[in-house]
Design an enzyme around this catalytic site. Structure first.
Site, PDB file in Angstrom:
ATOM      1  CG  HIS A 242      -1.827  -1.167   1.341  1.00 25.61           C
ATOM      2  ND1 HIS A 242      -2.934  -1.329   0.555  1.00 25.61           N
ATOM      3  CD2 HIS A 242      -1.786  -2.249   2.160  1.00 25.61           C
ATOM      4  CE1 HIS A 242      -3.547  -2.451   0.890  1.00 25.61           C
ATOM      5  NE2 HIS A 242      -2.873  -3.026   1.853  1.00 25.61           N
TER       6      HIS A 242
HETATM    7  C1  BDR Z   1      -3.306   0.793   5.097  1.00 23.83           C
HETATM    8  O1  BDR Z   1      -3.535   0.232   6.391  1.00 23.83           O
HETATM    9  C2  BDR Z   1      -2.334  -0.223   6.948  1.00 23.83           C
HETATM   10  O2  BDR Z   1      -2.481  -1.544   7.365  1.00 23.83           O
HETATM   11  C3  BDR Z   1      -1.264  -0.071   5.904  1.00 23.83           C
HETATM   12  O3  BDR Z   1      -0.061   0.362   6.510  1.00 23.83           O
HETATM   13  C4  BDR Z   1      -1.820   0.965   4.958  1.00 23.83           C
HETATM   14  O4  BDR Z   1      -1.467   2.275   5.346  1.00 23.83           O
HETATM   15  C5  BDR Z   1      -3.941  -0.090   4.049  1.00 23.83           C
HETATM   16  O5  BDR Z   1      -5.305  -0.197   4.272  1.00 23.83           O
END
Ligand code: BDR
Ligand code: CA
Length: 332
Positions: A242
């Protein structure tokens, strides 16, 4: 010209990789500092992890400032089921020796906005938006000095990952997200619709290992750890990566395409709390308030990330191995 950025983050392995990508890109990005927020794990751990990542690449000079411990309202939501107990499970790193700065996250953001030209600083948000909302509430006079906010958060076609209708960063503090989305600031949003195209397939993990540096192996070990959860969840060939997409957007926005649309945040409903209601098809009269990315050049993204980590890994490792005075910035 380098762009000045502040990274607001809740590391998290993918946050950690995003920080490394930013620090590996000194030609384009000047990281003024890191602010931490409770998110993937509680604040003491996100603050510890941010410092560990700086030390991993020899950047003890990056100031790390702790921010919010809890969301504006409701309970603190964490994601140890994805990121492990520490948030950085998967690779063995030393406890940090760098100290946390005494100024709070929002004080640091205010200080930096005051000393730099208006519009010069981009805030890169990789976690719940609690610090940014607190900053906007506490320092309304400085809002106009923020150049842009680029964030990972929300979803439209992919809907949710922590609830059926909400993405984690927005769900963890919907009130904060609402403050940010109604701020009138220049917002760029990288939602799950993009990051779910950035899958850490076995060959991409191998490419990190093939870099041959400590950083390359650490990134592969981290990714391998949180994959176990996501592969089972999504039945895909690898977990989505992400947060590095935010940094990649700054380095090469041509990798992404999106639309300027309205985003509203659901703050009340029990059922859909934290949902990003994105008017993708422009079926309302609500005015656009964010550039929401909808597609990404996946191969281009992984080439950029791997190349940057390769160049960086050599420099950081050389310093790690020899203990020389060479800094990572000089090495890239
Ligand atoms: C987001 O949530 C977190 O688990 C990750 O770091 C990312 O920022 C993805 O949904
Ligand atoms: Ca994050």
């Amino acid at each position: 010209m380098t762009r000045k950025i502040i990274i607001d983050t809740d590391p998290g392995q993918d946050d950690a990789i995003a920080i490394l990508l930013a620090l590996a890109s000194g030609d384009a990005l000047d990281v003024l500092g890191i602010t931490t927020v409770a998110g993937n794990v509680p604040l003491p751990l996100t603050s510890r992890n941010a410092r560990m990542v700086c030390e991993l690449c020899g950047r003890e000079d990056i100031p790390v400032h702790a921010g919010a411990r809890r969301p504006i309202s409701g309970r603190t939501v964490t994601a140890e089921h994805v990121h492990g107990k520490t948030g950085l499970d998967g690779a063995k790193l030393d406890e940090p020796s760098m100290q946390l700065q005494s100024r709070l996250a929002i004080e640091f953001i205010a200080d930096q906005l005051r000393v730099h030209e208006a519009g010069e600083i981009t805030l890169c948000c990789l976690g719940p938006l609690t610090n940014i909302a607190a900053f906007l509430t506490e320092y309304p006079d400085l809002k106009a000095r923020i150049g842009r906010i680029v964030m990972m958060g929300g979803a439209y076609f992919e809907v949710g990952n922590i609830t059926p209708t909400a993405e984690f960063n927005i769900f963890a503090d919907p009130q904060a997200a609402e403050i940010v989305f109604s701020s009138g600031l220049d917002l760029v949003v990288v939602p799950l619709d993009v990051t779910h195209r950035l899958l850490l397939t076995p060959s991409r993990l191998q490419a990190f290992r093939d870099i041959g540096s400590r950083i390359g192996h650490t990134v592969a070990d981290w990714a391998g750890f949180f994959e176990r959860h996501d592969i089972e969840k999504y039945g895909s060939d690898g977990a989505p990566l992400h947060d590095p997409a935010v940094i990649a957007y700054l380095l090469d926005p041509t990798l992404f395409t999106g639309r300027y649309v309205n985003v509203a945040i659901e703050t009340d409903s029990e059922l859909t709390r934290g949902m990003t209601v994105i008017d993708w098809w422009k079926v309302t009269d609500r005015p656009p308030n964010a550039q929401v990315m909808g597609a990404v050049d996946t191969d281009g993204f992984f080439e950029l990330l791997t190349e940057r980590l390769r160049a960086f890994g050599d420099g950081a490792d050389r310093r790690y191995r020899t203990g020389s005075e060479m800094t990572c910035r000089q090495a890239v």
